[in-house]
Design a protein around this motif. Structure first.
Motif, PDB file in Angstrom:
ATOM      1  N   LYS A  35     138.071  12.378  12.291  1.00  0.00           N
ATOM      2  CA  LYS A  35     136.901  11.897  13.035  1.00  0.00           C
ATOM      3  C   LYS A  35     135.932  11.152  12.122  1.00  0.00           C
ATOM      4  CE  LYS A  35     134.198  12.211  16.782  1.00  0.00           C
ATOM      5  NZ  LYS A  35     134.410  11.295  17.872  1.00  0.00           N
ATOM      6  N   SER A  36     135.619  11.728  10.971  1.00  0.00           N
ATOM      7  CA  SER A  36     134.691  11.028  10.077  1.00  0.00           C
ATOM      8  C   SER A  36     135.370   9.848   9.391  1.00  0.00           C
ATOM      9  CB  SER A  36     134.109  11.992   9.047  1.00  0.00           C
ATOM     10  OG  SER A  36     135.123  12.617   8.309  1.00  0.00           O
ATOM     11  N   GLY A  37     136.687   9.899   9.221  1.00  0.00           N
ATOM     12  CA  GLY A  37     137.419   8.762   8.651  1.00  0.00           C
ATOM     13  C   GLY A  37     137.388   7.552   9.558  1.00  0.00           C
ATOM     14  N   VAL A  38     137.438   7.781  10.861  1.00  0.00           N
ATOM     15  CA  VAL A  38     137.312   6.672  11.817  1.00  0.00           C
ATOM     16  C   VAL A  38     135.930   6.037  11.692  1.00  0.00           C
ATOM     17  CG1 VAL A  38     137.160   6.142  14.282  1.00  0.00           C
ATOM     18  CG2 VAL A  38     139.044   7.515  13.421  1.00  0.00           C
ATOM     19  N   GLY A  39     134.913   6.868  11.509  1.00  0.00           N
ATOM     20  CA  GLY A  39     133.559   6.336  11.318  1.00  0.00           C
ATOM     21  C   GLY A  39     133.442   5.518  10.049  1.00  0.00           C
ATOM     22  N   SER A  54     129.702   6.634   1.859  1.00  0.00           N
ATOM     23  CA  SER A  54     129.904   7.304   3.140  1.00  0.00           C
ATOM     24  C   SER A  54     131.189   8.113   3.197  1.00  0.00           C
ATOM     25  CB  SER A  54     129.916   6.257   4.247  1.00  0.00           C
ATOM     26  OG  SER A  54     128.696   5.560   4.278  1.00  0.00           O
ATOM     27  N   ILE A  55     131.864   8.289   2.094  1.00  0.00           N
ATOM     28  CA  ILE A  55     133.118   9.044   2.086  1.00  0.00           C
ATOM     29  C   ILE A  55     132.880  10.551   1.993  1.00  0.00           C
ATOM     30  CG2 ILE A  55     133.646   9.157  -0.374  1.00  0.00           C
ATOM     31  CD1 ILE A  55     136.097   7.779   2.096  1.00  0.00           C
ATOM     32  N   VAL A  56     131.628  10.969   1.794  1.00  0.00           N
ATOM     33  CA  VAL A  56     131.284  12.378   1.606  1.00  0.00           C
ATOM     34  C   VAL A  56     131.756  13.259   2.764  1.00  0.00           C
ATOM     35  CG1 VAL A  56     129.353  13.993   1.327  1.00  0.00           C
ATOM     36  CG2 VAL A  56     129.385  11.846   0.066  1.00  0.00           C
ATOM     37  N   PRO A  57     131.527  12.908   4.039  1.00  0.00           N
ATOM     38  CA  PRO A  57     132.002  13.795   5.109  1.00  0.00           C
ATOM     39  C   PRO A  57     133.520  13.955   5.144  1.00  0.00           C
ATOM     40  CG  PRO A  57     130.422  12.223   5.979  1.00  0.00           C
ATOM     41  CD  PRO A  57     130.725  11.807   4.577  1.00  0.00           C
ATOM     42  N   VAL A  59     135.549  14.008   2.516  1.00  0.00           N
ATOM     43  CA  VAL A  59     135.900  14.941   1.445  1.00  0.00           C
ATOM     44  C   VAL A  59     135.503  16.361   1.829  1.00  0.00           C
ATOM     45  CG1 VAL A  59     135.455  15.545  -0.960  1.00  0.00           C
ATOM     46  CG2 VAL A  59     135.757  13.158  -0.312  1.00  0.00           C
ATOM     47  N   MET A  60     134.310  16.498   2.396  1.00  0.00           N
ATOM     48  CA  MET A  60     133.841  17.830   2.755  1.00  0.00           C
ATOM     49  C   MET A  60     134.691  18.451   3.854  1.00  0.00           C
ATOM     50  SD  MET A  60     129.778  17.380   2.481  1.00  0.00           S
ATOM     51  CE  MET A  60     129.443  19.098   2.320  1.00  0.00           C
ATOM     52  N   ALA A  61     135.168  17.653   4.770  1.00  0.00           N
ATOM     53  CA  ALA A  61     136.046  18.182   5.808  1.00  0.00           C
ATOM     54  C   ALA A  61     137.384  18.600   5.221  1.00  0.00           C
ATOM     55  CB  ALA A  61     136.246  17.139   6.905  1.00  0.00           C
ATOM     56  N   GLY A  62     137.867  17.875   4.244  1.00  0.00           N
ATOM     57  CA  GLY A  62     139.137  18.226   3.611  1.00  0.00           C
ATOM     58  C   GLY A  62     139.081  19.523   2.831  1.00  0.00           C
ATOM     59  N   VAL A  63     137.907  19.866   2.338  1.00  0.00           N
ATOM     60  CA  VAL A  63     137.740  21.098   1.572  1.00  0.00           C
ATOM     61  C   VAL A  63     137.902  22.329   2.468  1.00  0.00           C
ATOM     62  CG1 VAL A  63     136.036  22.408   0.238  1.00  0.00           C
ATOM     63  CG2 VAL A  63     136.372  19.999  -0.213  1.00  0.00           C
ATOM     64  N   LEU A  64     137.686  22.185   3.750  1.00  0.00           N
ATOM     65  CA  LEU A  64     137.790  23.327   4.656  1.00  0.00           C
ATOM     66  C   LEU A  64     139.179  23.953   4.636  1.00  0.00           C
ATOM     67  CD1 LEU A  64     135.882  21.927   7.763  1.00  0.00           C
ATOM     68  CD2 LEU A  64     135.039  23.509   6.038  1.00  0.00           C
ATOM     69  N   GLY A  65     140.201  23.145   4.501  1.00  0.00           N
ATOM     70  CA  GLY A  65     141.557  23.674   4.427  1.00  0.00           C
ATOM     71  C   GLY A  65     141.776  24.518   3.183  1.00  0.00           C
ATOM     72  N   ILE A  66     141.107  24.148   2.086  1.00  0.00           N
ATOM     73  CA  ILE A  66     141.228  24.925   0.856  1.00  0.00           C
ATOM     74  C   ILE A  66     140.564  26.281   1.021  1.00  0.00           C
ATOM     75  CG2 ILE A  66     140.617  24.971  -1.596  1.00  0.00           C
ATOM     76  CD1 ILE A  66     140.846  21.889  -1.509  1.00  0.00           C
ATOM     77  N   TYR A  67     139.430  26.322   1.732  1.00  0.00           N
ATOM     78  CA  TYR A  67     138.783  27.603   2.004  1.00  0.00           C
ATOM     79  C   TYR A  67     139.728  28.533   2.769  1.00  0.00           C
ATOM     80  CZ  TYR A  67     134.171  25.684   0.788  1.00  0.00           C
ATOM     81  OH  TYR A  67     133.102  25.141   0.146  1.00  0.00           O
ATOM     82  N   GLY A  68     140.404  27.998   3.781  1.00  0.00           N
ATOM     83  CA  GLY A  68     141.354  28.809   4.540  1.00  0.00           C
ATOM     84  C   GLY A  68     142.515  29.285   3.684  1.00  0.00           C
ATOM     85  N   LEU A  69     142.972  28.431   2.775  1.00  0.00           N
ATOM     86  CA  LEU A  69     144.063  28.815   1.876  1.00  0.00           C
ATOM     87  C   LEU A  69     143.645  29.961   0.965  1.00  0.00           C
ATOM     88  CD1 LEU A  69     146.893  28.243   0.683  1.00  0.00           C
ATOM     89  CD2 LEU A  69     145.763  26.659  -0.873  1.00  0.00           C
ATOM     90  N   ILE A  70     142.427  29.915   0.468  1.00  0.00           N
ATOM     91  CA  ILE A  70     141.934  30.978  -0.419  1.00  0.00           C
ATOM     92  C   ILE A  70     141.915  32.315   0.310  1.00  0.00           C
ATOM     93  CG2 ILE A  70     139.888  31.820  -1.640  1.00  0.00           C
ATOM     94  CD1 ILE A  70     139.313  28.836  -2.336  1.00  0.00           C
ATOM     95  N   ILE A  71     141.385  32.338   1.522  1.00  0.00           N
ATOM     96  CA  ILE A  71     141.324  33.585   2.281  1.00  0.00           C
ATOM     97  C   ILE A  71     142.731  34.052   2.648  1.00  0.00           C
ATOM     98  CG2 ILE A  71     140.522  34.641   4.427  1.00  0.00           C
ATOM     99  CD1 ILE A  71     138.360  34.306   2.331  1.00  0.00           C
ATOM    100  N   VAL A 131     123.354  10.801   5.334  1.00  0.00           N
ATOM    101  CA  VAL A 131     123.556  12.062   6.038  1.00  0.00           C
ATOM    102  C   VAL A 131     123.936  13.157   5.051  1.00  0.00           C
ATOM    103  CG1 VAL A 131     124.929  13.234   7.774  1.00  0.00           C
ATOM    104  CG2 VAL A 131     124.288  10.864   8.092  1.00  0.00           C
ATOM    105  N   VAL A 132     123.131  14.198   5.027  1.00  0.00           N
ATOM    106  CA  VAL A 132     123.416  15.338   4.175  1.00  0.00           C
ATOM    107  C   VAL A 132     123.634  16.586   5.028  1.00  0.00           C
ATOM    108  CG1 VAL A 132     122.589  16.643   2.167  1.00  0.00           C
ATOM    109  CG2 VAL A 132     121.952  14.277   2.435  1.00  0.00           C
TER     110      VAL A 132
END
Length: 182
Positions: A35-39, A54-57, A59-71, A131-132
């Motif tokens: 979704k943010s990549g389309v933007g 504007s690439i920050v969102p 990268v931040m969305a991609g980090v969510l998968g790593i959080y799930g992997l850790i848990i 956007v922060v």
């Protein structure tokens, strides 16, 4: 030779929790990234010089998968019914930890994707805007991981969890600045 101790069906629920953490977090990461990549792509047509800002969102969305992997790794390493007894309580605790982690990752990914898409497009129209608020989605996930860690260990590790939140800049008392945007 060690024998199995505990309930025979309990590891099923534990591994189901690990799978839920990984799958739902990765679904949130995929949605947020897309979704943010389309933007970013549509903004790059109007203002190509602002693409890297504007690439920050994405990268931040991609980090969510790593959080799930850790848990998921924390949960799956806690399942060893031949080493210690593993009862249904343990399986249900791991299942609830995985679901809490995964569903929070899914909702944070949706929030980061929607806010990131709108924010990047707005950034193209007004370059002074940056956007922060997508950081708040990752704060939500950090609090989610603390719930996952405490739930997966359910006998302790709260001190580590609070240190983790403090290290990430979270105020555990009020989670300062956290907004949930849908």
């Amino acid at each position: 030779m060690s024998t199995f101790s505990g309930d025979e069906t309990a590891p099923f629920f534990g591994f189901l929790g690990a799978a839920a953490a990984l799958v739902f977090s990765c679904m949130g990461a995929a949605y947020g990234t897309a979704k943010s990549g389309v933007g970013v792509a549509s903004m790059g047509v109007m203002r190509p010089e602002l693409v890297m800002k504007s690439i920050v969102p994405v990268v931040m969305a991609g980090v969510l998968g790593i959080y799930g992997l850790i848990i998921a790794v924390i949960i799956s390493t806690g399942i060893n019914p031949k080493a210690k007894s593993y009862y249904l309580f343990d399986g249900y605790a791991h299942l609830s930890s995985g679901l809490a982690c995964g569903l929070a990752g899914l909702s944070a990914g949706m929030a980061i994707g929607i806010v990131g898409d709108a924010g990047v497009r707005a950034n193209a129209q007004q370059p002074k805007l940056f956007v922060v608020d997508t950081l708040n989605g990752n704060y939500l996930c950090s609090a989610r991981d603390c719930v996952g860690i405490v739930g997966s260990k359910h006998t302790g590790n709260l001190v580590y969890c609070l240190k983790c939140c403090y290290g990430l800049g979270l105020d555990w008392i009020g989670l300062n600045g956290m907004k949930v945007m849908l």
